[in-house]
Design an enzyme around this catalytic site. Structure first.
Site, PDB file in Angstrom:
ATOM      1  N   ARG A   1      42.531  46.713  32.999  1.00 63.23           N
ATOM      2  CA  ARG A   1      43.494  45.783  33.597  1.00 63.23           C
ATOM      3  C   ARG A   1      44.443  45.129  32.585  1.00 63.23           C
ATOM      4  O   ARG A   1      45.647  45.063  32.837  1.00 63.23           O
ATOM      5  CB  ARG A   1      42.784  44.721  34.451  1.00 63.23           C
ATOM      6  CG  ARG A   1      41.900  45.327  35.547  1.00 63.23           C
ATOM      7  CD  ARG A   1      41.436  44.320  36.591  1.00 63.23           C
ATOM      8  NE  ARG A   1      42.531  43.832  37.382  1.00 63.23           N
ATOM      9  CZ  ARG A   1      43.148  42.690  37.195  1.00 63.23           C
ATOM     10  NH1 ARG A   1      42.733  41.870  36.258  1.00 63.23           N
ATOM     11  NH2 ARG A   1      44.163  42.360  37.940  1.00 63.23           N
ATOM     12  N   PRO A  41      38.766  42.851  52.150  1.00 65.71           N
ATOM     13  CA  PRO A  41      38.793  42.172  50.848  1.00 65.71           C
ATOM     14  C   PRO A  41      38.008  42.963  49.811  1.00 65.71           C
ATOM     15  O   PRO A  41      36.962  43.529  50.108  1.00 65.71           O
ATOM     16  CB  PRO A  41      38.092  40.836  51.140  1.00 65.71           C
ATOM     17  CG  PRO A  41      37.149  41.153  52.261  1.00 65.71           C
ATOM     18  CD  PRO A  41      37.828  42.212  53.092  1.00 65.71           C
ATOM     19  N   CYS A  71      42.577  54.492  19.977  1.00 65.68           N
ATOM     20  CA  CYS A  71      43.698  54.747  19.066  1.00 65.68           C
ATOM     21  C   CYS A  71      45.049  54.607  19.742  1.00 65.68           C
ATOM     22  O   CYS A  71      45.833  55.561  19.790  1.00 65.68           O
ATOM     23  CB  CYS A  71      43.531  56.130  18.473  1.00 65.68           C
ATOM     24  SG  CYS A  71      41.990  56.195  17.577  1.00 65.68           S
TER      25      CYS A  71
HETATM   26  N1  LLP Z   1      42.983  47.548  51.471  1.00 66.59           N
HETATM   27  C1  LLP Z   1      43.845  48.440  50.968  1.00 66.59           C
HETATM   28  C2  LLP Z   1      44.503  49.389  51.860  1.00 66.59           C
HETATM   29  C3  LLP Z   1      44.134  48.417  49.580  1.00 66.59           C
HETATM   30  O1  LLP Z   1      45.013  49.288  49.079  1.00 66.59           O
HETATM   31  C4  LLP Z   1      43.489  47.464  48.752  1.00 66.59           C
HETATM   32  C5  LLP Z   1      43.757  47.430  47.313  1.00 66.59           C
HETATM   33  C6  LLP Z   1      42.570  46.574  49.339  1.00 66.59           C
HETATM   34  C7  LLP Z   1      42.350  46.645  50.710  1.00 66.59           C
HETATM   35  C8  LLP Z   1      41.818  45.543  48.542  1.00 66.59           C
HETATM   36  O2  LLP Z   1      42.652  44.593  47.994  1.00 66.59           O
HETATM   37  P1  LLP Z   1      42.039  43.306  47.279  1.00 66.59           P
HETATM   38  O3  LLP Z   1      41.390  42.452  48.338  1.00 66.59           O
HETATM   39  O4  LLP Z   1      41.041  43.766  46.294  1.00 66.59           O
HETATM   40  O5  LLP Z   1      43.198  42.660  46.657  1.00 66.59           O
HETATM   41  N2  LLP Z   1      43.676  47.968  40.317  1.00 66.59           N
HETATM   42  C9  LLP Z   1      44.420  46.780  40.679  1.00 66.59           C
HETATM   43  C10 LLP Z   1      44.282  46.438  42.146  1.00 66.59           C
HETATM   44  C11 LLP Z   1      44.693  47.548  43.047  1.00 66.59           C
HETATM   45  C12 LLP Z   1      44.539  47.218  44.508  1.00 66.59           C
HETATM   46  C13 LLP Z   1      44.778  48.417  45.347  1.00 66.59           C
HETATM   47  N3  LLP Z   1      44.564  48.222  46.738  1.00 66.59           N
HETATM   48  C14 LLP Z   1      43.977  45.614  39.794  1.00 66.59           C
HETATM   49  O6  LLP Z   1      43.107  45.805  38.953  1.00 66.59           O
HETATM   50  O7  LLP Z   1      44.523  44.532  39.906  1.00 66.59           O
END
Ligand code: LLP
Length: 420
Positions: free
Chosen positions: A312, A274, A344
């Site tokens: 984001r 997570p 910009c």
């Molecule tokens: N494990 C892997 C292999 C991942 O690619 C990711 C996120 C996570 C865990 C963690 O996921 P989470 O629990 O945070 O959902 N920049 C984007 C989110 C990109 C997520 C990429 N991978 C945003 O700001 O929404």
């Protein structure tokens, strides 16, 4: 639940008024609440307490070393996707044996570094990577623990840019081929095949896609065991969504129940990755209003934070609640604003048609839910500073990343020798 609440008419991080931090470090800045980070980690840990699990915080969500230390002290491991993140995790005190290394494009030198560092496992994302890792491990006289990241071809029903579990996404090994690849891995001298991994996307607001992926994982574990192969680990990735607005998101405890329901009897160790669920609501981005500009059709609130500080909204059209730092009067005047930054391009827009209490220059505003994928995605576009980060614990606070200003950035550059 977080620890950013109004006290004596002012938004505070735990016991510290945000205006006080603003005076000292300048705006914009990120601020994190240690108690919130700890609480969210514990909520997740409680949700999976009935199974054997290692919780590997996804460092990409927030890679500040102080944030990682808070989580390491709670017992967290780390999910890293680069040697940079691996170095941060180790520096923060995460034991190498709790680090998993994911990512679709690990280079040979990344793999060498990870094998030498003695991390828990590499989450292998292709047969091609498996072959290189096998060579690397043998050269180093190691037998590297791995799990195969499977692409289960499940629609996570989230934003397309953060969906990772469909067969046309670049991630993982197609589930139809994974058994064959695992068999191959099990016969490689440099590889210790431990199990399977999946991660179908981020900000999932529905548990059903998780259920579909977990079922597929279970079928595969049973199939592998039927072939006489050992499977002792299953990494279920991250992805649990959090509330950015009023919309409901599944509770971690419901997610934990689902895991037990679908995979509980499997006799494996689990890993979870997570990121957002732990860090998201533990951070704010605080910014100052520069101008309230009246356009012919709209009123723009121009603030000193921009898309380079919090990408984001402009990258995903993501919603972040914006609140004034001074608590508005109950009968405050409401206005409809476009909230924009100084960069910009028109994409530098945080919110369109947002109804907010009336704002004026010098007012401070805070973006909620900015602790995950906020600072870690920031850049210096338009030659802007990398903003400072601050950790609050009770009535104390500390700058945990100082402002990286233009002088520091220009230090990295030089003229070519023919330019005199
Ligand atoms: N494990 C892997 C292999 C991942 O690619 C990711 C996120 C996570 C865990 C963690 O996921 P989470 O629990 O945070 O959902 N920049 C984007 C989110 C990109 C997520 C990429 N991978 C945003 O700001 O929404």
């Amino acid at each position: 639940m977080d620890h950013f609440i109004y006290k004596d008419g002012e938004l505070c991080a735990e016991g510290v008024a945000l205006s006080k931090i603003a005076r000292e470090v300048g705006t914009p800045f990120y601020v994190y609440s240690q108690a919130t980070l700890e609480r969210h980690y514990q909520v997740f840990a409680d949700a999976v307490k009935d199974i054997e699990a290692t919780i590997c915080f996804a460092v990409k969500a927030n890679s500040n070393i102080s944030v990682l230390r808070v989580l390491a002290d709670q017992g967290a491991g780390a999910d890293v996707v680069s040697v940079g993140e691996l170095k941060r995790a180790i520096k923060a005190g995460v034991p190498a044996q709790k680090v998993v290394f994911s990512g679709v494009g690990k280079s040979r030198s990344d793999l060498v570094y990870a094998v030498k560092a003695g991390i828990r496992q590499i989450n292998v994302e292709s047969e091609e990577e498996l072959v290189v890792l096998n060579e690397v491990a043998q050269e180093l006289g190691a037998r590297m623990p791995i799990v195969l990241r499977v692409n289960p071809d499940v629609d996570a029903k989230t934003h397309e840019k953060i969906s990772t579990g469909k067969s046309d996404n670049k991630f993982g090994i197609d589930w139809k081929r994974a058994v064959e690849v695992y068999q191959r891995a099990s016969n490689m001298a440099g590889i210790d095949a431990k199990g399977l991994a999946c991660h179908i996307g981020s900000q999932l607001t529905d548990l059903e896609p998780f259920r579909a992926a977990f079922r597929r994982m279970k079928e595969m574990v049973l199939e592998l065991r039927g072939l006489g192969l050992d499977v002792s680990r299953v990494d279920l990735g991250g992805g649990l969504g959090i509330p950015y607005d009023e919309g409901a998101t599944p509770l971690p405890v419901e997610y934990g129940k689902l895991v037990v329901e679908e995979l509980g009897g499997l006799d494996v160790e689990f890993e979870f990755e997570p990121g957002r669920m732990i860090a998201g609501n533990a951070g704010l981005l605080v910014s100052e209003v520069l101008y309230v500009k009246q356009g012919p059709e709209k009123t723009f609130v121009v603030i000193d934070a921009a898309m380079n500080d919090l990408m984001r909204p402009s990258l995903y059209g993501a919603y972040h609640a914006i609140v004034p730092v001074l608590q508005p009067e109950v009968d405050n005047e409401q206005m409809t604003y476009d909230v924009v930054g100084p960069i910009c391009e028109t994409g530098d827009t945080f919110a369109k048609g947002r109804v907010l209490p009336k704002l004026a220059p010098h007012d401070l505003v805070a973006f909620r839910t900015a602790g995950a994928y906020g600072s870690s995605m920031s850049s210096t576009y338009n030659s802007r500073d990398l903003v400072p980060e601050v950790m609050v614990k009770g009535n104390d606070y500390a700058v945990i990343r100082k402002r990286v200003d233009i002088e520091a950035l220009m230090e990295l550059e030089n003229l070519a020798d023919w330019q005199g």
